[in-house]
Design a protein around this motif. Structure first.
Motif, PDB file in Angstrom:
ATOM      1  N   LEU A 198      38.786  41.494  55.275  1.00 12.48           N
ATOM      2  CA  LEU A 198      39.995  40.726  54.969  1.00 12.48           C
ATOM      3  C   LEU A 198      41.159  41.696  54.963  1.00 12.48           C
ATOM      4  CD1 LEU A 198      39.017  38.481  51.899  1.00 12.48           C
ATOM      5  CD2 LEU A 198      39.577  37.701  54.187  1.00 12.48           C
ATOM      6  N   ILE A 199      42.107  41.458  55.861  1.00 11.96           N
ATOM      7  CA  ILE A 199      43.269  42.343  55.893  1.00 11.96           C
ATOM      8  C   ILE A 199      44.538  41.519  55.708  1.00 11.96           C
ATOM      9  CG2 ILE A 199      42.141  44.045  57.392  1.00 11.96           C
ATOM     10  CD1 ILE A 199      43.921  42.850  59.681  1.00 11.96           C
ATOM     11  N   GLY A 200      45.618  42.224  55.443  1.00  6.42           N
ATOM     12  CA  GLY A 200      46.890  41.535  55.249  1.00  6.42           C
ATOM     13  C   GLY A 200      47.761  42.317  54.301  1.00  6.42           C
ATOM     14  N   PRO A 201      49.071  42.013  54.302  1.00  8.59           N
ATOM     15  CA  PRO A 201      49.983  42.743  53.413  1.00  8.59           C
ATOM     16  C   PRO A 201      49.685  42.487  51.940  1.00  8.59           C
ATOM     17  CG  PRO A 201      51.112  40.910  54.516  1.00  8.59           C
ATOM     18  CD  PRO A 201      49.748  41.009  55.122  1.00  8.59           C
ATOM     19  N   SER A 202      50.191  43.359  51.059  1.00  6.73           N
ATOM     20  CA  SER A 202      49.968  43.132  49.632  1.00  6.73           C
ATOM     21  C   SER A 202      50.642  41.838  49.227  1.00  6.73           C
ATOM     22  CB  SER A 202      50.494  44.278  48.769  1.00  6.73           C
ATOM     23  OG  SER A 202      51.089  45.258  49.551  1.00  6.73           O
ATOM     24  N   GLY A 203      49.985  41.119  48.347  1.00 11.09           N
ATOM     25  CA  GLY A 203      50.519  39.837  47.920  1.00 11.09           C
ATOM     26  C   GLY A 203      50.180  38.703  48.857  1.00 11.09           C
ATOM     27  N   SER A 204      49.316  38.995  49.858  1.00 11.92           N
ATOM     28  CA  SER A 204      48.986  37.938  50.823  1.00 11.92           C
ATOM     29  C   SER A 204      47.894  37.010  50.297  1.00 11.92           C
ATOM     30  CB  SER A 204      48.541  38.562  52.141  1.00 11.92           C
ATOM     31  OG  SER A 204      47.414  39.387  51.928  1.00 11.92           O
ATOM     32  N   GLY A 205      47.227  37.423  49.207  1.00 10.56           N
ATOM     33  CA  GLY A 205      46.198  36.560  48.621  1.00 10.56           C
ATOM     34  C   GLY A 205      44.773  37.025  48.857  1.00 10.56           C
ATOM     35  N   LYS A 206      44.594  38.183  49.533  1.00  6.16           N
ATOM     36  CA  LYS A 206      43.232  38.648  49.828  1.00  6.16           C
ATOM     37  C   LYS A 206      42.426  38.891  48.548  1.00  6.16           C
ATOM     38  CE  LYS A 206      44.753  42.764  51.389  1.00  6.16           C
ATOM     39  NZ  LYS A 206      46.093  42.904  50.975  1.00  6.16           N
ATOM     40  N   SER A 207      43.044  39.627  47.627  1.00  8.58           N
ATOM     41  CA  SER A 207      42.325  39.939  46.397  1.00  8.58           C
ATOM     42  C   SER A 207      42.070  38.700  45.556  1.00  8.58           C
ATOM     43  CB  SER A 207      43.093  40.976  45.569  1.00  8.58           C
ATOM     44  OG  SER A 207      42.974  42.248  46.168  1.00  8.58           O
ATOM     45  N   THR A 208      43.039  37.789  45.532  1.00  7.62           N
ATOM     46  CA  THR A 208      42.844  36.548  44.788  1.00  7.62           C
ATOM     47  C   THR A 208      41.687  35.749  45.385  1.00  7.62           C
ATOM     48  OG1 THR A 208      45.213  36.523  44.386  1.00  7.62           O
ATOM     49  CG2 THR A 208      44.017  34.512  43.873  1.00  7.62           C
ATOM     50  N   LEU A 209      41.604  35.751  46.706  1.00  7.32           N
ATOM     51  CA  LEU A 209      40.499  35.056  47.361  1.00  7.32           C
ATOM     52  C   LEU A 209      39.163  35.648  46.910  1.00  7.32           C
ATOM     53  CD1 LEU A 209      39.319  33.090  49.405  1.00  7.32           C
ATOM     54  CD2 LEU A 209      39.803  34.742  51.221  1.00  7.32           C
ATOM     55  N   LEU A 210      39.100  36.975  46.869  1.00 16.95           N
ATOM     56  CA  LEU A 210      37.879  37.646  46.435  1.00 16.95           C
ATOM     57  C   LEU A 210      37.573  37.314  44.971  1.00 16.95           C
ATOM     58  CD1 LEU A 210      36.391  39.463  48.386  1.00 16.95           C
ATOM     59  CD2 LEU A 210      37.154  41.425  47.070  1.00 16.95           C
ATOM     60  N   ARG A 211      38.624  37.285  44.166  1.00 16.37           N
ATOM     61  CA  ARG A 211      38.432  37.005  42.746  1.00 16.37           C
ATOM     62  C   ARG A 211      38.029  35.552  42.509  1.00 16.37           C
ATOM     63  NH1 ARG A 211      40.198  40.507  39.018  1.00 16.37           N
ATOM     64  NH2 ARG A 211      40.903  38.856  37.634  1.00 16.37           N
ATOM     65  N   CYS A 212      38.478  34.659  43.374  1.00 13.30           N
ATOM     66  CA  CYS A 212      38.026  33.274  43.263  1.00 13.30           C
ATOM     67  C   CYS A 212      36.570  33.160  43.710  1.00 13.30           C
ATOM     68  CB  CYS A 212      38.895  32.344  44.115  1.00 13.30           C
ATOM     69  SG  CYS A 212      40.507  31.997  43.377  1.00 13.30           S
ATOM     70  N   ALA A 213      36.248  33.873  44.786  1.00 13.17           N
ATOM     71  CA  ALA A 213      34.877  33.813  45.303  1.00 13.17           C
ATOM     72  C   ALA A 213      33.882  34.374  44.278  1.00 13.17           C
ATOM     73  CB  ALA A 213      34.770  34.588  46.612  1.00 13.17           C
ATOM     74  N   THR A 214      34.314  35.376  43.518  1.00  7.84           N
ATOM     75  CA  THR A 214      33.412  35.974  42.526  1.00  7.84           C
ATOM     76  C   THR A 214      33.606  35.341  41.149  1.00  7.84           C
ATOM     77  OG1 THR A 214      35.061  37.709  42.223  1.00  7.84           O
ATOM     78  CG2 THR A 214      33.220  38.204  43.676  1.00  7.84           C
ATOM     79  N   MET A 215      34.403  34.308  41.109  1.00  3.37           N
ATOM     80  CA  MET A 215      34.615  33.508  39.905  1.00  3.37           C
ATOM     81  C   MET A 215      35.228  34.280  38.739  1.00  3.37           C
ATOM     82  SD  MET A 215      31.436  30.882  40.241  1.00  3.37           S
ATOM     83  CE  MET A 215      30.198  32.102  40.603  1.00  3.37           C
ATOM     84  N   LEU A 216      36.004  35.298  39.081  1.00  6.56           N
ATOM     85  CA  LEU A 216      36.808  35.968  38.056  1.00  6.56           C
ATOM     86  C   LEU A 216      38.105  35.198  37.848  1.00  6.56           C
ATOM     87  CD1 LEU A 216      36.359  39.735  38.992  1.00  6.56           C
ATOM     88  CD2 LEU A 216      35.402  38.524  37.037  1.00  6.56           C
ATOM     89  N   GLU A 217      38.401  34.375  38.839  1.00  7.01           N
ATOM     90  CA  GLU A 217      39.617  33.566  38.811  1.00  7.01           C
ATOM     91  C   GLU A 217      39.155  32.150  39.138  1.00  7.01           C
ATOM     92  OE1 GLU A 217      43.003  34.672  37.713  1.00  7.01           O
ATOM     93  OE2 GLU A 217      42.693  36.143  39.288  1.00  7.01           O
TER      94      GLU A 217
END
Lengths: 226, 254
Positions: B34-53
């Motif tokens: 997963l690539i993209g500029p900071s703030g693009s939502g990559k980390s949030t996507l990961l955190r949703c997938a791992t149910m931290l969010e």
């Protein structure tokens, strides 16, 4: 002659220490029992303070605020005389010893609660998240991951409180519990001498010296990680 | 075989749409970057997938088990906590800043969750940990504490910690971003090794060269949407979208 006076001085001090011994045991008892109950109670209060339930949070907040905002001596008086003045219950002489412990425990629990809370809240969120992803449940996360690290972090402020407690035990005289300082005052009045206070001072100092050394030992033990 | 499927995932922080209608599918043995500029939502996507969010709506499915779906009222419904506990066993997550347990030795960091969460046999867990540490070049560090290790070593321990749980899929959230440049290499090498063993992985990364080398598929995200996806050749060398081109250009300029 000077020499003799000197020896006289110290034999007096020695016999004074003997007279104060009973009071010392009482002081020690207040100290140990207060810690025994207030350390765990403080954790419960800290949980209440951090509770998501606003009522629980509010109640513990007021409790802590009163305990920290009014003199311990006043709290001891209220705990001791309160049952009589508020509820008309006759106070037995033996209640005095219980009252002093209750008074100290509820006061110190409030201080410990705030220390626990600051320690728990200082833990990085990443520790909780790592534990969660690894499947630890809430109890496991707290007991295995969070609490051990919190204990290390809060040791210095806890040491401060414990040392203060040693000296605060002298406040028990307010409800005429004959701990050491009460005895020292009585002897001083009877003998019109400063010596009992000197003896008391030495006792408190040695007591705290041991406490500080003990706490430092624990700190050293926890220094195996950062 | 499908390991993870995310359908139409959306999440808002207040008025900000961090994720809009995201759909991703990861098959067994696949490496997804997963690539993209900071703030693009990559980390949030990961955190949703791992149910931290928690996501607002959409669907997350691991193997055949639904972790979340959108209820009839349009809002997210998560599975029972027993099921979520089981689902958590399917994945591991490697954090940007390691999040090792500082009061545990390397070995205990690695073995504690398999023992006290998965309740596996002590000997088996310790042997497994030994093999993994050896493989990651950390055999001599089993007794060390995290503060005694370099950042690269700490990150390798956290990879071992995740692998020790026998996950079906491993997520990496910018695994080298907290490391000094000279230490990123050793961590990337380890992840490369896992890719060669066909470990299923989703990697959020800023290392374009690395993504090109290890990924089977690359997703480019911007402003909470997946702008384009495809093979590394397609996305990184011949991007179809202007936004991707601009991002890659900015990136190659440094």
């Amino acid at each position: 002659m000077d020499n003799l006076l000197f020896i006289q001085y110290f034999t007096d001090l020695g016999s004074l220490m003997g007279q104060l011994l009973g009071g010392m045991l009482k002081t020690l008892e207040i100290f140990v029992l207060t810690l025994l109950f207030s350390l765990p109670l403080g954790l419960v209060v800290a949980f209440g303070r951090m509770s998501k339930n606003p009522v629980v949070q509010w109640i513990t907040k007021i409790y802590i605020s009163i305990m920290r905002g009014t003199p311990l001596m006043l709290q001891l008086l209220v705990v001791y005389f309160g049952p009589y003045f508020i509820f008309g219950i006759t106070i037995s002489a033996s209640y005095r010893n219980l009252a002093v412990i209750i008074g100290f425990v509820i006061n110190y629990a409030a201080y410990f609660a705030e220390i626990y809370r600051s320690g728990i809240e200082s833990m990085p969120v990443g520790q909780y998240e790592a534990a969660r992803v690894l499947g630890y449940n809430r109890t496991q996360t707290f007991l295995k991951i969070i609490l051990p690290q919190v204990l290390k972090r809060i040791l210095p402020p806890v040491t401060n409180e414990v040392i203060t407690l040693v000296k605060d035990t002298s406040l028990a005289y307010a409800i005429a519990v004959t701990e050491m300082f009460t005895l020292a005052k009585q002897i001083a009045a009877a003998q019109t001498s400063m010596m009992p206070f000197v003896a008391a001072g030495i006792f408190y100092y040695i007591f705290n010296f041991i406490v500080a050394a003990g706490m430092e030992k624990i700190e050293q033990k926890l220094r195996y990680y950062r | 075989m499908k390991i993870l499927e995310i359908n139409n995932l959306s999440k808002q922080f207040g008025a900000l749409h961090v994720l809009r209608d995201i759909s991703i599918r990861v098959d067994k043995g696949e490496v997804v970057a997963l690539i993209g500029p900071s703030g693009s939502g990559k980390s949030t996507l990961l955190r949703c997938a791992t149910m931290l969010e928690t996501a607002d709506s959409g669907e997350i499915v691991y193997l055949d088990e639904k972790a979340m779906e959108t209820g009839p009222d349009g809002r997210a419904v998560y599975a029972s906590s027993a099921r979520l506990r089981r689902i958590r066993n399917y994945f591991g997550l490697v954090f940007q800043d390691f999040n090792l347990f500082p009061h545990y030795s390397v070995l205990k960091n690695v073995t504690d969750a398999p023992l006290s969460v998965q309740k596996r046999d002590k000997r088996e867990v310790q042997e497994h940990a030994g093999v993994l540490l050896e493989k990651m070049g950390l055999a001599d560090k089993a007794g060390a504490y995290p503060y005694q290790l370099s950042g690269g070593q700490q990150q390798r321990v956290s990879i071992v910690r995740a692998l020790a749980m026998n996950p079906q899929i491993l997520f990496f959230d910018e695994p080298t971003s907290a490391l000094d440049p000279e230490l990123t290499g050793e961590v990337l090498k380890v992840i490369r090794g896992l890719a060669e063993e066909r470990m299923t992985m989703v990697i959020v990364t800023h290392e374009m060269q690395f993504a090109r080398d290890v990924a089977d598929r690359v997703y480019f995200m911007d402003n909470g949407v997946i702008v384009e996806s495809g093979s590394p050749r397609e996305v990184l060398e011949h991007p179809a979208e202007e936004r991707t081109r601009q991002f890659l250009m900015r990136y190659s300029q440094g």
